[in-house]
Design an enzyme around this catalytic site. Sequence first.
Site, PDB file in Angstrom:
ATOM      1  N   SER A 233       0.896  -1.277   0.000  1.00  0.00           N
ATOM      2  CA  SER A 233      -0.015  -0.093   0.007  1.00  0.00           C
ATOM      3  C   SER A 233       0.853   1.144  -0.036  1.00  0.00           C
ATOM      4  CB  SER A 233      -1.001   0.044   1.111  1.00  0.00           C
ATOM      5  OG  SER A 233      -0.293  -0.365   2.306  1.00  0.00           O
ATOM      6  N   HIS A 263      -2.217  -8.931   2.088  1.00  0.00           N
ATOM      7  CA  HIS A 263      -1.709  -7.616   2.919  1.00  0.00           C
ATOM      8  C   HIS A 263      -2.759  -7.122   3.770  1.00  0.00           C
ATOM      9  CE1 HIS A 263       0.172  -3.630   3.392  1.00  0.00           C
ATOM     10  NE2 HIS A 263      -0.061  -3.230   2.501  1.00  0.00           N
ATOM     11  N   HIS A 309       5.664 -13.055   7.607  1.00  0.00           N
ATOM     12  CA  HIS A 309       5.716 -11.560   7.031  1.00  0.00           C
ATOM     13  C   HIS A 309       6.893 -11.415   6.195  1.00  0.00           C
ATOM     14  CE1 HIS A 309       6.261  -7.178   7.555  1.00  0.00           C
ATOM     15  NE2 HIS A 309       4.956  -7.213   7.707  1.00  0.00           N
ATOM     16  N   ARG A 318       3.185  -5.376  17.255  1.00  0.00           N
ATOM     17  CA  ARG A 318       1.849  -4.899  17.247  1.00  0.00           C
ATOM     18  C   ARG A 318       1.011  -6.047  17.655  1.00  0.00           C
ATOM     19  NH1 ARG A 318       1.916  -3.116  10.749  1.00  0.00           N
ATOM     20  NH2 ARG A 318       3.014  -5.254  10.950  1.00  0.00           N
ATOM     21  N   ASP A 371      -2.129  -8.679  12.186  1.00  0.00           N
ATOM     22  CA  ASP A 371      -3.518  -8.918  11.910  1.00  0.00           C
ATOM     23  C   ASP A 371      -3.883 -10.314  12.796  1.00  0.00           C
ATOM     24  OD1 ASP A 371      -3.565  -7.067   9.877  1.00  0.00           O
ATOM     25  OD2 ASP A 371      -2.933  -8.410   8.347  1.00  0.00           O
TER      26      ASP A 371
HETATM   27  N1  CMX Z   1       0.641 -19.884   5.686  1.00  0.00           N
HETATM   28  C1  CMX Z   1       1.027 -20.831   4.685  1.00  0.00           C
HETATM   29  N2  CMX Z   1       2.128 -20.587   4.039  1.00  0.00           N
HETATM   30  C2  CMX Z   1       2.942 -19.371   4.170  1.00  0.00           C
HETATM   31  C3  CMX Z   1       2.363 -18.440   5.117  1.00  0.00           C
HETATM   32  C4  CMX Z   1       1.494 -18.827   6.098  1.00  0.00           C
HETATM   33  N3  CMX Z   1       1.049 -17.845   6.821  1.00  0.00           N
HETATM   34  N4  CMX Z   1       3.464 -17.447   5.080  1.00  0.00           N
HETATM   35  C5  CMX Z   1       4.180 -17.747   4.071  1.00  0.00           C
HETATM   36  N5  CMX Z   1       3.925 -18.925   3.380  1.00  0.00           N
HETATM   37  C6  CMX Z   1       4.458 -19.551   2.273  1.00  0.00           C
HETATM   38  C7  CMX Z   1       4.512 -18.642   1.267  1.00  0.00           C
HETATM   39  O1  CMX Z   1       3.019 -18.598   0.481  1.00  0.00           O
HETATM   40  C8  CMX Z   1       5.584 -18.898   0.276  1.00  0.00           C
HETATM   41  O2  CMX Z   1       5.059 -20.264  -0.357  1.00  0.00           O
HETATM   42  P1  CMX Z   1       5.651 -20.385  -2.122  1.00  0.00           P
HETATM   43  O3  CMX Z   1       7.105 -20.546  -1.763  1.00  0.00           O
HETATM   44  O4  CMX Z   1       4.941 -21.704  -2.214  1.00  0.00           O
HETATM   45  O5  CMX Z   1       5.168 -19.253  -2.747  1.00  0.00           O
HETATM   46  C9  CMX Z   1       6.544 -19.492   1.243  1.00  0.00           C
HETATM   47  O6  CMX Z   1       5.787 -19.801   2.520  1.00  0.00           O
HETATM   48  C10 CMX Z   1       7.621 -18.378   1.756  1.00  0.00           C
HETATM   49  O7  CMX Z   1       7.056 -17.336   2.066  1.00  0.00           O
HETATM   50  P2  CMX Z   1       8.069 -16.305   2.945  1.00  0.00           P
HETATM   51  O8  CMX Z   1       9.243 -15.945   2.245  1.00  0.00           O
HETATM   52  O9  CMX Z   1       7.957 -16.531   4.193  1.00  0.00           O
HETATM   53  O10 CMX Z   1       6.914 -15.163   2.821  1.00  0.00           O
HETATM   54  P3  CMX Z   1       6.694 -13.921   1.585  1.00  0.00           P
HETATM   55  O11 CMX Z   1       7.486 -12.768   1.839  1.00  0.00           O
HETATM   56  O12 CMX Z   1       6.628 -14.439   0.388  1.00  0.00           O
HETATM   57  O13 CMX Z   1       5.166 -13.410   2.054  1.00  0.00           O
HETATM   58  C11 CMX Z   1       3.033 -13.102   3.429  1.00  0.00           C
HETATM   59  C12 CMX Z   1       4.872 -12.791   3.322  1.00  0.00           C
HETATM   60  C13 CMX Z   1       2.867 -12.107   4.504  1.00  0.00           C
HETATM   61  C14 CMX Z   1       2.610 -12.595   2.354  1.00  0.00           C
HETATM   62  C15 CMX Z   1       3.051 -14.554   3.937  1.00  0.00           C
HETATM   63  O14 CMX Z   1       3.774 -14.637   5.073  1.00  0.00           O
HETATM   64  C16 CMX Z   1       1.500 -14.777   3.935  1.00  0.00           C
HETATM   65  O15 CMX Z   1       0.727 -15.040   3.042  1.00  0.00           O
HETATM   66  N6  CMX Z   1       0.954 -14.762   5.189  1.00  0.00           N
HETATM   67  C17 CMX Z   1      -0.541 -15.011   5.503  1.00  0.00           C
HETATM   68  C18 CMX Z   1      -1.148 -13.845   5.001  1.00  0.00           C
HETATM   69  C19 CMX Z   1      -1.144 -12.628   5.844  1.00  0.00           C
HETATM   70  O16 CMX Z   1      -1.123 -12.916   7.216  1.00  0.00           O
HETATM   71  N7  CMX Z   1      -0.841 -11.213   5.436  1.00  0.00           N
HETATM   72  C20 CMX Z   1      -0.619 -10.137   6.617  1.00  0.00           C
HETATM   73  C21 CMX Z   1       0.546  -9.639   6.346  1.00  0.00           C
HETATM   74  C22 CMX Z   1       0.923  -8.186   7.049  1.00  0.00           C
HETATM   75  C23 CMX Z   1       0.255  -7.120   6.191  1.00  0.00           C
HETATM   76  O17 CMX Z   1       1.086  -7.058   5.151  1.00  0.00           O
HETATM   77  O18 CMX Z   1      -0.602  -6.574   6.441  1.00  0.00           O
END
Ligand code: CMX
Length: 432
Positions: A233, A263, A309, A318, A371
Site C-alpha cells: 500500500s 496484505h 511476514h 503490534r 493481523d
Molecule cells: N501460511 C502458509 N504459507 C505461508 C505463510 C502462512 N502464513 N506465510 C508464508 N507462506 C508460504 C508462502 O506462500 C511461500 O510459499 P511459496 O514458496 O509456495 O510461494 C513460502 O511460505 C515462503 O514465503 P515467505 O518468504 O516466508 O513469505 P513472503 O515474503 O513471500 O510472504 C506474506 C509474506 C505475509 C505474504 C506471507 O507470510 C503470507 O501469505 N501470510 C499470510 C497472510 C498474512 O497474514 N498477510 C498479512 C501480512 C501483514 C500485512 O502486510 O498486512
Amino acid sequence: MATLQEIFAAQIPDLRKEIKSIVKDHGDKKISEVNIEQAYGGMRAVKGMICDTSVVEPDSGLIIRGYPLLDLQDLLPEEIFFLLLTGQKPDAHGTLALQLDLAARSTVPDYIWDVIEAMPLDSHPMVMLNTAILVMERESVFRKMYDKGMRKEDYWMPMLEDALRILGVIPGIAAGIYRLRYDKGEPIDYDASLDWGANYARMLGIPDESGDFAKLMRLYLNFHSDHEGGNVSAFSCHTIGSALSDAFYAVSGGLNGLAGPLHGLANQECLGWILDTMEKFGGVPTEKQLHDYALDTLKSGRVVPGYGHAVLRVCDPRFTGFMGFGNKYIADDPVFKTVALTFKVVPEILAKEFLGADGKPKVKDPWPNVDAGSGALLYHYGVTEFPYYTVMFSVSRAMGMLAQLVINRAMGTAITRPKSVSTAWIKSQIAK
Ligand code: CMX
C-alpha cells in the site's frame, strides 16, 4: 511548541540541503545489490527507495522515527501522525491545534453518501471507502494549485492541506460505511470535543459506556499507522504520488493494495479462520484440535492468515501490544482465547512441520503479524462484520501514506521508474 505546519515548514530547508549534499557527495555509493531470485521474488529486501517516517527491522519490528512502537502505545493516533511527519512528538498545544485542524475538515460531503448509497449492497466495504476517497478528488487543493501553476518548492503545502482533509474526513466516511453497509442507522457526525480515535469509535455507534472500545480504537489506529515505505500500500501510494497525482488519487490507490488478502485483507481473513476453527470444534478447540486444523489448512495449500511476514523475523510487536490489551480487558473471551492458543501452536508448526522439498521450513517467518490478534478484540466489542476490518486498518494507514506523500513532495522526490527486464534478458545474462 509550534504547530505541525510550523515545525514541518521550519525543517524543510535543512532536510533539502542535507539530501542534496548526500546525493552530491556520495551519490555513486552502492547500498544494494539485486539477484535474479529477488527480481522474480517481489524485489524482496532490495534497497531502492527512501522512507523517513518509520523503519521495520526484521529482529525488532516497527520503529517510528527512532521509537520502538510499543514505547508509543500511549500516544493518540493524531500524535503519531505528528511524529511520522515531523519526527517530533507534539506538546499539548501541538496536539490540540492538529485536533482542531482535523475537526475543521471532518464534514463528509453529502455527495459521498449519495455515491455510497448508490453502490450495490454486496460491494466490499473497501470498495466503498476507496471510491469515496477518489470521488473527493474534486476537492484537491494540490490539483487546483498545480493547474494554476505552482513552484516545485511549494508542492508540500497543498499536499499537506489535502492530507489534513483526508484525515479529517476518513473516520466519518469509514464509520458511515459501517452504518450504511450493515444497516446500523444513519451516519453520525464528528464531535470536535473528542480526539480523532474516540471520534471514530463514537461514529461507528458501538455502545461504549466503559470507554474501553474507544481505548481499543486509539490503540488500533496507533498500531496500524505506518510500516516503512516498501509494503504494497505504501509503495503503491508513493508511486502514484510520484507522478504528482494528488493525495486523493494516491491514497485511494494505496488502499486498493491494502485490500489484497496477502496484505491488509488478512485482517478479515484471520478472524474468519479463528471462527471457522471454533465452529468446527464447538468452541475453544483443544491444542491438538487446533494443531490438526492448522496443519490441514497448510496441507490444502491455503495460508494460515496472520502468520508470516515479508520483512519481520520475530513476533510482530503490534501483535504483542494487542495481546497485552486483550489480556488486560477481555482475557476470558473465547475468541481471544482461541487466538492465544493459535499463537501457542502455529509458530511451532510453521517452523518445524511445514517443510519445503529441501526439508527446510517453507515459511521464513513463523510468527504472528499485526493481523493475527486484532480481530478478536474488535469482535468482542461488537464489530462482528469482519469484512469491515480492513477499512479500520485503512483509516489508520492513511496517516503513514499521507505523511510519506507530504515529505516526498517537500523533498522533491523523483517520479518512480525502476528498470524492468525481460526473461529473455535474464537468460542472456545467465548464458554470459
Ligand atoms: N501460511 C502458509 N504459507 C505461508 C505463510 C502462512 N502464513 N506465510 C508464508 N507462506 C508460504 C508462502 O506462500 C511461500 O510459499 P511459496 O514458496 O509456495 O510461494 C513460502 O511460505 C515462503 O514465503 P515467505 O518468504 O516466508 O513469505 P513472503 O515474503 O513471500 O510472504 C506474506 C509474506 C505475509 C505474504 C506471507 O507470510 C503470507 O501469505 N501470510 C499470510 C497472510 C498474512 O497474514 N498477510 C498479512 C501480512 C501483514 C500485512 O502486510 O498486512
